[in-house]
Write a protein that holds these residues in place. Structure first.
Motif, PDB file in Angstrom:
ATOM      1  N   THR A 173       0.844  -1.197   0.000  1.00 48.99           N
ATOM      2  CA  THR A 173       0.000   0.000   0.000  1.00 48.99           C
ATOM      3  C   THR A 173       0.878   1.246   0.000  1.00 48.99           C
ATOM      4  OG1 THR A 173      -1.773   1.152   1.170  1.00 48.99           O
ATOM      5  CG2 THR A 173      -0.165   0.021   2.522  1.00 48.99           C
ATOM      6  N   ASP A 174       0.252   2.381  -0.197  1.00 47.71           N
ATOM      7  CA  ASP A 174       0.974   3.655  -0.119  1.00 47.71           C
ATOM      8  C   ASP A 174       0.792   4.324   1.245  1.00 47.71           C
ATOM      9  OD1 ASP A 174       1.898   3.429  -2.717  1.00 47.71           O
ATOM     10  OD2 ASP A 174       0.190   4.486  -3.565  1.00 47.71           O
ATOM     11  N   PHE A 175       0.172   3.612   2.207  1.00 45.13           N
ATOM     12  CA  PHE A 175      -0.009   4.190   3.539  1.00 45.13           C
ATOM     13  C   PHE A 175       1.342   4.642   4.074  1.00 45.13           C
ATOM     14  CE2 PHE A 175      -3.795   1.221   4.680  1.00 45.13           C
ATOM     15  CZ  PHE A 175      -4.668   2.055   4.016  1.00 45.13           C
ATOM     16  N   LYS A 176       1.343   5.783   4.695  1.00 46.92           N
ATOM     17  CA  LYS A 176       2.514   6.265   5.402  1.00 46.92           C
ATOM     18  C   LYS A 176       2.188   6.168   6.894  1.00 46.92           C
ATOM     19  CE  LYS A 176       4.282   9.219   1.740  1.00 46.92           C
ATOM     20  NZ  LYS A 176       3.606   8.559   0.673  1.00 46.92           N
ATOM     21  N   LEU A 177       2.785   5.198   7.544  1.00 41.95           N
ATOM     22  CA  LEU A 177       2.477   4.910   8.939  1.00 41.95           C
ATOM     23  C   LEU A 177       3.579   5.484   9.819  1.00 41.95           C
ATOM     24  CD1 LEU A 177       1.400   1.200   8.391  1.00 41.95           C
ATOM     25  CD2 LEU A 177      -0.048   3.249   8.421  1.00 41.95           C
ATOM     26  N   THR A 178       3.217   6.408  10.667  1.00 44.24           N
ATOM     27  CA  THR A 178       4.207   7.115  11.474  1.00 44.24           C
ATOM     28  C   THR A 178       4.630   6.305  12.701  1.00 44.24           C
ATOM     29  OG1 THR A 178       2.544   8.213  12.829  1.00 44.24           O
ATOM     30  CG2 THR A 178       3.217   9.345  10.787  1.00 44.24           C
ATOM     31  N   LYS A 179       5.783   6.679  13.212  1.00 43.21           N
ATOM     32  CA  LYS A 179       6.269   6.084  14.458  1.00 43.21           C
ATOM     33  C   LYS A 179       5.243   6.306  15.560  1.00 43.21           C
ATOM     34  CE  LYS A 179      10.123   6.478  17.728  1.00 43.21           C
ATOM     35  NZ  LYS A 179      11.396   7.174  17.999  1.00 43.21           N
ATOM     36  N   GLU A 180       4.631   7.480  15.583  1.00 46.36           N
ATOM     37  CA  GLU A 180       3.618   7.782  16.606  1.00 46.36           C
ATOM     38  C   GLU A 180       2.409   6.853  16.482  1.00 46.36           C
ATOM     39  OE1 GLU A 180       2.006   9.177  19.947  1.00 46.36           O
ATOM     40  OE2 GLU A 180       4.038   9.562  19.257  1.00 46.36           O
ATOM     41  N   ASN A 181       2.024   6.526  15.262  1.00 49.03           N
ATOM     42  CA  ASN A 181       0.931   5.579  15.024  1.00 49.03           C
ATOM     43  C   ASN A 181       1.265   4.222  15.664  1.00 49.03           C
ATOM     44  OD1 ASN A 181      -1.624   4.963  13.432  1.00 49.03           O
ATOM     45  ND2 ASN A 181      -0.234   3.478  12.486  1.00 49.03           N
ATOM     46  N   PHE A 182       2.511   3.776  15.480  1.00 48.15           N
ATOM     47  CA  PHE A 182       2.951   2.514  16.087  1.00 48.15           C
ATOM     48  C   PHE A 182       2.993   2.626  17.609  1.00 48.15           C
ATOM     49  CE2 PHE A 182       4.122   1.433  11.825  1.00 48.15           C
ATOM     50  CZ  PHE A 182       4.031   0.052  11.789  1.00 48.15           C
TER      51      PHE A 182
END
Length: 91
Positions: free
Chosen positions: A46-55
């Motif tokens: 996917t092209d999702f950009k998952l941030t460190k904060e999201n994790f």
């Protein structure tokens, strides 16, 4: 307790960075890899950009039985769960 979770998460994030490019699986057994640019993780499917904060937010919710158990504000829950439930990361 919150401070300990922050320290634990930094160790988890280091492991996530260490396994960049390796194969992980969603709960439905779909394989994916990921790359990390700065503090943004991009899964190969996917092209999702998952941030460190999201994790970090997802990490604070574990243990969960699957991605649908994360709160609605967790982006890319299938990928986040696939990474955070992997024994290379949390084991």
């Amino acid at each position: 307790m919150e401070e300990k979770k922050m320290i634990d998460f930094e160790i988890i994030w280091q492991k996530i960075r260490k396994f960049e490019g390796e194969t992980f699986h969603t709960i439905r057994k779909l394989s994916f890899t990921y790359e990390i640019n700065d503090d943004v993780l991009i899964p190969s499917r996917t092209d999702f950009k998952l941030t460190k904060e999201n994790f970090r937010q997802a990490f604070n919710q574990i243990p969960v039985q699957g991605p649908s158990y994360f709160s609605e504000d967790i982006m890319g829950a299938s990928y986040v769960w696939g990474i955070l439930s992997d024994t290379r990361i949390v084991g």
